[in-house]
Design a protein around this motif. Structure first.
Motif, PDB file in Angstrom:
ATOM      1  N   GLY A  86       0.816  -1.216   0.000  1.00  0.00           N
ATOM      2  CA  GLY A  86       0.000   0.000   0.000  1.00  0.00           C
ATOM      3  C   GLY A  86       0.843   1.256   0.000  1.00  0.00           C
ATOM      4  O   GLY A  86       2.071   1.197   0.116  1.00  0.00           O
ATOM      5  N   PRO A  87       0.188   2.414  -0.136  1.00  0.00           N
ATOM      6  CA  PRO A  87       0.924   3.677  -0.183  1.00  0.00           C
ATOM      7  C   PRO A  87       1.489   4.062   1.182  1.00  0.00           C
ATOM      8  O   PRO A  87       1.011   3.598   2.212  1.00  0.00           O
ATOM      9  CB  PRO A  87      -0.122   4.702  -0.633  1.00  0.00           C
ATOM     10  N   SER A  88       2.502   4.912   1.152  1.00  0.00           N
ATOM     11  CA  SER A  88       3.069   5.468   2.377  1.00  0.00           C
ATOM     12  C   SER A  88       3.129   6.983   2.244  1.00  0.00           C
ATOM     13  O   SER A  88       3.294   7.503   1.141  1.00  0.00           O
ATOM     14  CB  SER A  88       4.480   4.918   2.595  1.00  0.00           C
ATOM     15  N   THR A  89       3.003   7.674   3.375  1.00  0.00           N
ATOM     16  CA  THR A  89       3.165   9.130   3.371  1.00  0.00           C
ATOM     17  C   THR A  89       4.600   9.525   3.704  1.00  0.00           C
ATOM     18  O   THR A  89       4.914  10.711   3.771  1.00  0.00           O
ATOM     19  CB  THR A  89       2.233   9.794   4.402  1.00  0.00           C
ATOM     20  N   ASN A  90       5.441   8.515   3.932  1.00  0.00           N
ATOM     21  CA  ASN A  90       6.844   8.770   4.264  1.00  0.00           C
ATOM     22  C   ASN A  90       7.650   8.811   2.968  1.00  0.00           C
ATOM     23  O   ASN A  90       7.729   7.806   2.256  1.00  0.00           O
ATOM     24  CB  ASN A  90       7.338   7.647   5.185  1.00  0.00           C
ATOM     25  N   SER A  91       8.253   9.949   2.672  1.00  0.00           N
ATOM     26  CA  SER A  91       8.944  10.110   1.390  1.00  0.00           C
ATOM     27  C   SER A  91      10.214   9.253   1.302  1.00  0.00           C
ATOM     28  O   SER A  91      10.799   9.126   0.232  1.00  0.00           O
ATOM     29  CB  SER A  91       9.266  11.580   1.124  1.00  0.00           C
ATOM     30  N   ASP A  92      10.628   8.650   2.423  1.00  0.00           N
ATOM     31  CA  ASP A  92      11.788   7.752   2.394  1.00  0.00           C
ATOM     32  C   ASP A  92      11.407   6.298   2.106  1.00  0.00           C
ATOM     33  O   ASP A  92      12.290   5.453   1.969  1.00  0.00           O
ATOM     34  CB  ASP A  92      12.528   7.783   3.741  1.00  0.00           C
ATOM     35  N   ILE A  93      10.120   6.019   2.080  1.00  0.00           N
ATOM     36  CA  ILE A  93       9.673   4.631   1.873  1.00  0.00           C
ATOM     37  C   ILE A  93       9.132   4.464   0.462  1.00  0.00           C
ATOM     38  O   ILE A  93       8.177   5.141   0.064  1.00  0.00           O
ATOM     39  CB  ILE A  93       8.596   4.248   2.918  1.00  0.00           C
ATOM     40  N   LYS A  94       9.784   3.576  -0.289  1.00  0.00           N
ATOM     41  CA  LYS A  94       9.371   3.343  -1.675  1.00  0.00           C
ATOM     42  C   LYS A  94       8.662   1.999  -1.741  1.00  0.00           C
ATOM     43  O   LYS A  94       9.199   0.991  -1.309  1.00  0.00           O
ATOM     44  CB  LYS A  94      10.592   3.377  -2.595  1.00  0.00           C
ATOM     45  N   ARG A  95       7.463   2.001  -2.291  1.00  0.00           N
ATOM     46  CA  ARG A  95       6.650   0.791  -2.310  1.00  0.00           C
ATOM     47  C   ARG A  95       6.620   0.178  -3.704  1.00  0.00           C
ATOM     48  O   ARG A  95       6.409   0.895  -4.704  1.00  0.00           O
ATOM     49  CB  ARG A  95       5.223   1.142  -1.836  1.00  0.00           C
ATOM     50  N   LEU A  96       6.811  -1.140  -3.755  1.00  0.00           N
ATOM     51  CA  LEU A  96       6.724  -1.846  -5.019  1.00  0.00           C
ATOM     52  C   LEU A  96       5.300  -1.771  -5.555  1.00  0.00           C
ATOM     53  O   LEU A  96       4.330  -1.947  -4.800  1.00  0.00           O
ATOM     54  CB  LEU A  96       7.127  -3.312  -4.808  1.00  0.00           C
ATOM     55  N   ALA A  97       5.180  -1.491  -6.856  1.00  0.00           N
ATOM     56  CA  ALA A  97       3.873  -1.411  -7.523  1.00  0.00           C
ATOM     57  C   ALA A  97       3.975  -2.203  -8.826  1.00  0.00           C
ATOM     58  O   ALA A  97       4.792  -1.871  -9.689  1.00  0.00           O
ATOM     59  CB  ALA A  97       3.513   0.045  -7.805  1.00  0.00           C
ATOM     60  N   ILE A  98       3.199  -3.263  -8.935  1.00  0.00           N
ATOM     61  CA  ILE A  98       3.254  -4.120 -10.125  1.00  0.00           C
ATOM     62  C   ILE A  98       2.145  -3.706 -11.079  1.00  0.00           C
ATOM     63  O   ILE A  98       0.957  -3.784 -10.737  1.00  0.00           O
ATOM     64  CB  ILE A  98       3.042  -5.605  -9.751  1.00  0.00           C
TER      65      ILE A  98
END
Ligand code: MN
Length: 167
Positions: free
Chosen positions: A42-54
């Motif tokens: 899911g999304p994060s509001t933390n600009s240091d956390i990058k989330r995998l999106a397929i």
């Protein structure tokens, strides 16, 4: 007319979907369809956390309003509208499709939960169609907050995934 009219902005939706595993589906209106990505965490509001999106196949625009239970087959399970609103493609000379073709875009979300700048960047992995989705550094970025944990419910019905499955 060159001015962007707020009411003509494309829509986005993020479905929260309990299929074989819980994930979030980001959907962006473009060219009469919903460009779609499955985001396991899911999304994060933390600009240091990058989330995998397929990236997954485009969905029909009408699916943006869907909340309910997929009864059988691939993806069977409850789906709720975790967030929805409009978004802006900040690149004035390129359409979203052109930016996706290039492999990176910056979008401004006007959602109930997601606000401000987010990036989508294609990455090369063994998994095909892999992208990273992450918060841009702006006044809406928050490192001390887990938006998926703190705001778990549907913006349409207020329901949780568990409540959707009750008859
Ligand atoms: Mn899904």
């Amino acid at each position: 007319m060159n001015h962007k009219n707020f009411h003509s902005l494309p829509i986005f939706v993020i479905h929260k979907h309990q299929a074989s595993s819980l994930h979030y589906d980001l959907r962006l209106e473009e060219g009469g369809v919903l460009k779609s990505w499955a985001i396991p965490k899911g999304p994060s509001t933390n600009s240091d956390i990058k989330r995998l999106a397929i990236q997954v196949p485009d969905h029909e625009l009408s699916y943006a309003g869907f909340e309910g239970v997929i009864e059988k087959g691939y993806g069977a399970g409850p789906v709720l509208i975790w967030d929805t609103g409009t978004f802006e493609n900040i690149h004035p000379s390129h359409s979203l499709s052109e930016r996706l073709e290039k492999g990176s875009t910056t979008l401004i979300f006007h959602g109930e939960k997601l606000r401000g700048k987010y990036m989508l960047i294609r990455i090369r992995l063994s998994t095909p169609h892999s992208w990273l989705f992450f918060k841009g550094d702006d006044e809406h970025a928050r490192s001390d907050y887990s938006i998926t944990d703190e705001e778990p419910y549907s913006v349409l019905s207020g329901k949780s995934i568990e409540e959707l499955t009750k008859r």
